[in-house]
Design a protein around this motif. Structure first.
Motif, PDB file in Angstrom:
ATOM      1  N   ALA A  76      10.665 -25.111  41.236  1.00 23.64           N
ATOM      2  CA  ALA A  76       9.353 -24.479  41.338  1.00 23.64           C
ATOM      3  C   ALA A  76       9.431 -22.961  41.503  1.00 23.64           C
ATOM      4  CB  ALA A  76       8.574 -25.079  42.503  1.00 23.64           C
ATOM      5  N   ASP A  77      10.639 -22.430  41.690  1.00 28.00           N
ATOM      6  CA  ASP A  77      10.814 -21.001  41.925  1.00 28.00           C
ATOM      7  C   ASP A  77      11.098 -20.275  40.610  1.00 28.00           C
ATOM      8  OD1 ASP A  77      11.410 -18.465  42.739  1.00 28.00           O
ATOM      9  OD2 ASP A  77      13.147 -19.007  43.971  1.00 28.00           O
ATOM     10  N   PRO A  78      10.161 -19.465  40.118  1.00 24.78           N
ATOM     11  CA  PRO A  78      10.379 -18.766  38.847  1.00 24.78           C
ATOM     12  C   PRO A  78      11.523 -17.760  38.912  1.00 24.78           C
ATOM     13  CG  PRO A  78       8.410 -17.932  39.958  1.00 24.78           C
ATOM     14  CD  PRO A  78       8.859 -19.138  40.721  1.00 24.78           C
ATOM     15  N   GLY A  79      11.926 -17.363  40.124  1.00 21.87           N
ATOM     16  CA  GLY A  79      13.008 -16.395  40.257  1.00 21.87           C
ATOM     17  C   GLY A  79      14.372 -17.039  40.422  1.00 21.87           C
ATOM     18  N   ALA A  80      14.416 -18.391  40.459  1.00 24.33           N
ATOM     19  CA  ALA A  80      15.692 -19.093  40.642  1.00 24.33           C
ATOM     20  C   ALA A  80      16.548 -18.973  39.391  1.00 24.33           C
ATOM     21  CB  ALA A  80      15.445 -20.556  40.980  1.00 24.33           C
ATOM     22  N   ASP A  81      17.848 -19.013  39.595  1.00 21.24           N
ATOM     23  CA  ASP A  81      18.786 -18.888  38.478  1.00 21.24           C
ATOM     24  C   ASP A  81      19.423 -20.249  38.195  1.00 21.24           C
ATOM     25  OD1 ASP A  81      20.371 -16.548  36.909  1.00 21.24           O
ATOM     26  OD2 ASP A  81      21.711 -18.215  37.360  1.00 21.24           O
ATOM     27  N   CYS A  82      19.684 -20.516  36.928  1.00 18.61           N
ATOM     28  CA  CYS A  82      20.288 -21.792  36.525  1.00 18.61           C
ATOM     29  C   CYS A  82      21.642 -22.014  37.195  1.00 18.61           C
ATOM     30  CB  CYS A  82      20.435 -21.822  35.006  1.00 18.61           C
ATOM     31  SG  CYS A  82      21.117 -23.353  34.355  1.00 18.61           S
ATOM     32  N   SER A  83      22.340 -20.924  37.501  1.00 18.85           N
ATOM     33  CA  SER A  83      23.665 -21.054  38.111  1.00 18.85           C
ATOM     34  C   SER A  83      23.580 -21.735  39.481  1.00 18.85           C
ATOM     35  CB  SER A  83      24.334 -19.688  38.255  1.00 18.85           C
ATOM     36  OG  SER A  83      23.590 -18.846  39.129  1.00 18.85           O
ATOM     37  N   ASP A  84      22.437 -21.549  40.181  1.00 18.84           N
ATOM     38  CA  ASP A  84      22.266 -22.195  41.479  1.00 18.84           C
ATOM     39  C   ASP A  84      22.259 -23.716  41.320  1.00 18.84           C
ATOM     40  OD1 ASP A  84      22.062 -19.756  42.793  1.00 18.84           O
ATOM     41  OD2 ASP A  84      19.910 -19.636  42.436  1.00 18.84           O
ATOM     42  N   VAL A  85      21.545 -24.185  40.301  1.00 14.57           N
ATOM     43  CA  VAL A  85      21.458 -25.622  40.044  1.00 14.57           C
ATOM     44  C   VAL A  85      22.814 -26.143  39.569  1.00 14.57           C
ATOM     45  CG1 VAL A  85      20.301 -27.426  38.721  1.00 14.57           C
ATOM     46  CG2 VAL A  85      19.022 -25.403  39.447  1.00 14.57           C
ATOM     47  N   ARG A  86      23.458 -25.377  38.714  1.00 15.66           N
ATOM     48  CA  ARG A  86      24.762 -25.780  38.180  1.00 15.66           C
ATOM     49  C   ARG A  86      25.795 -25.933  39.295  1.00 15.66           C
ATOM     50  NH1 ARG A  86      29.500 -23.461  36.045  1.00 15.66           N
ATOM     51  NH2 ARG A  86      30.273 -24.496  34.172  1.00 15.66           N
ATOM     52  N   SER A  87      25.786 -25.005  40.240  1.00 12.39           N
ATOM     53  CA  SER A  87      26.731 -25.084  41.361  1.00 12.39           C
ATOM     54  C   SER A  87      26.516 -26.352  42.165  1.00 12.39           C
ATOM     55  CB  SER A  87      26.567 -23.854  42.264  1.00 12.39           C
ATOM     56  OG  SER A  87      26.945 -22.675  41.596  1.00 12.39           O
ATOM     57  N   ARG A  88      25.253 -26.707  42.378  1.00 12.34           N
ATOM     58  CA  ARG A  88      24.956 -27.927  43.128  1.00 12.34           C
ATOM     59  C   ARG A  88      25.420 -29.166  42.367  1.00 12.34           C
ATOM     60  NH1 ARG A  88      21.495 -24.249  45.112  1.00 12.34           N
ATOM     61  NH2 ARG A  88      20.564 -24.560  47.180  1.00 12.34           N
ATOM     62  N   ALA A  89      25.246 -29.153  41.051  1.00 13.39           N
ATOM     63  CA  ALA A  89      25.681 -30.294  40.242  1.00 13.39           C
ATOM     64  C   ALA A  89      27.201 -30.432  40.276  1.00 13.39           C
ATOM     65  CB  ALA A  89      25.194 -30.139  38.812  1.00 13.39           C
ATOM     66  N   ILE A  90      27.907 -29.312  40.225  1.00 13.60           N
ATOM     67  CA  ILE A  90      29.368 -29.340  40.260  1.00 13.60           C
ATOM     68  C   ILE A  90      29.856 -29.862  41.611  1.00 13.60           C
ATOM     69  CG2 ILE A  90      31.438 -27.883  40.269  1.00 13.60           C
ATOM     70  CD1 ILE A  90      30.021 -26.122  38.188  1.00 13.60           C
ATOM     71  N   GLU A  91      29.239 -29.402  42.694  1.00 18.20           N
ATOM     72  CA  GLU A  91      29.627 -29.868  44.020  1.00 18.20           C
ATOM     73  C   GLU A  91      29.351 -31.362  44.170  1.00 18.20           C
ATOM     74  OE1 GLU A  91      27.644 -27.454  46.868  1.00 18.20           O
ATOM     75  OE2 GLU A  91      28.712 -25.626  46.320  1.00 18.20           O
ATOM     76  N   LYS A  92      28.241 -31.830  43.604  1.00 21.15           N
ATOM     77  CA  LYS A  92      27.930 -33.259  43.677  1.00 21.15           C
ATOM     78  C   LYS A  92      28.960 -34.068  42.903  1.00 21.15           C
ATOM     79  CE  LYS A  92      25.437 -34.968  45.568  1.00 21.15           C
ATOM     80  NZ  LYS A  92      25.569 -35.649  46.873  1.00 21.15           N
ATOM     81  N   ARG A  93      29.385 -33.561  41.741  1.00 19.66           N
ATOM     82  CA  ARG A  93      30.407 -34.267  40.978  1.00 19.66           C
ATOM     83  C   ARG A  93      31.722 -34.339  41.761  1.00 19.66           C
ATOM     84  NH1 ARG A  93      32.365 -32.148  35.187  1.00 19.66           N
ATOM     85  NH2 ARG A  93      33.152 -30.464  36.505  1.00 19.66           N
TER      86      ARG A  93
END
Length: 228
Positions: A76-93
């Motif tokens: 929901a944050d227009p200022g968020a960066d895709c890298s933030d989501v990617r880092s979370r996905a990598i940590e979850k993996r």
């Protein structure tokens, strides 16, 4: 504009049941629509249905409700960066891989118990039950070893310096650190985003340099050992 959904229709469209929708509302993951003054049923819009689908699919791939709440905030944050989501996905993996490793060790232990069982006889002589009541390994270790890290021969321990390509922020550095820290045989990890460098102290018998490079590559980065 599409017609609003009732809770039952919203649940069906998102492939969940009504109680799941109400559970997400209680947890604050979605907002419950206001009750109409005329006593009619609450109406859910397309965005809410989309959020329900998002939550369900995120749960299916292992994210906790707390982590999903964070992902929804990023979404929901227009200022968020895709890298933030990617880092979370990598940590979850990485978490999933650690759990898979634990499950594999559990399967190996069960295979050993089953193989040693005679398959018949008095339960008082059951080798499986006997194995389950044996003294567990020392606290903090998952398996018995003949050596502790401090007892490793000096030539088995090695500090390897890597040049890392593909890091875009401190979050990337934390991701690489998390990936390497979960590798058996890795004793210490230091990552510098500014210098694009990694310093890893590892046991060469259980964590080779090539294996560390492979682990780093799983995060979408490339690593090259520094030449001496």
């Amino acid at each position: 504009m599409m017609k609003p959904f009732t809770i039952g229709q919203a649940a069906k469209a998102a492939d969940v049941n009504v109680e799941t929708v109400r559970f997400y509302e209680r947890k604050g993951l979605i907002t419950q629509p206001l009750k109409p003054e005329n006593g009619a049923m609450r109406e859910y819009d397309d965005e809410t249905v989309s959020q329900i689908r998002f939550i369900r699919q995120a749960q299916e791939i292992g994210f906790s409700l707390r982590e999903i709440s964070e992902l929804l905030s990023l979404r929901a944050d227009p200022g968020a960066d895709c890298s933030d989501v990617r880092s979370r996905a990598i940590e979850k993996r990485a978490d999933v891989e650690a759990k898979l490793g634990k499950l594999m060790r559990m399967r190996t232990a069960l295979d050993g118990m089953i193989a040693s069982c005679p398959g018949a006889g008095n339960v008082e002589c059951c080798t499986i039950l006997d194995a389950m009541q044996e003294e567990p390994p020392p606290s903090g270790s998952e398996q018995m070893t003949s050596e502790t890290p401090s007892e490793k021969a000096p030539d088995e321990m090695k500090t390897t310096l890597f040049t890392i390509n593909g890091m875009h922020c401190d979050g990337c550095a934390h991701t690489i650190e998390a990936l390497l820290s979960r590798v058996d045989g890795v004793r210490k990890v230091e990552i510098s985003f500014e210098n694009r460098r990694a310093r890893v102290l590892h046991d060469q018998t259980s964590a080779t340099t090539d294996e560390l490079i492979t682990v780093i590559s799983k995060g979408g980065f490339t690593a090259k050992p520094d030449e001496k």
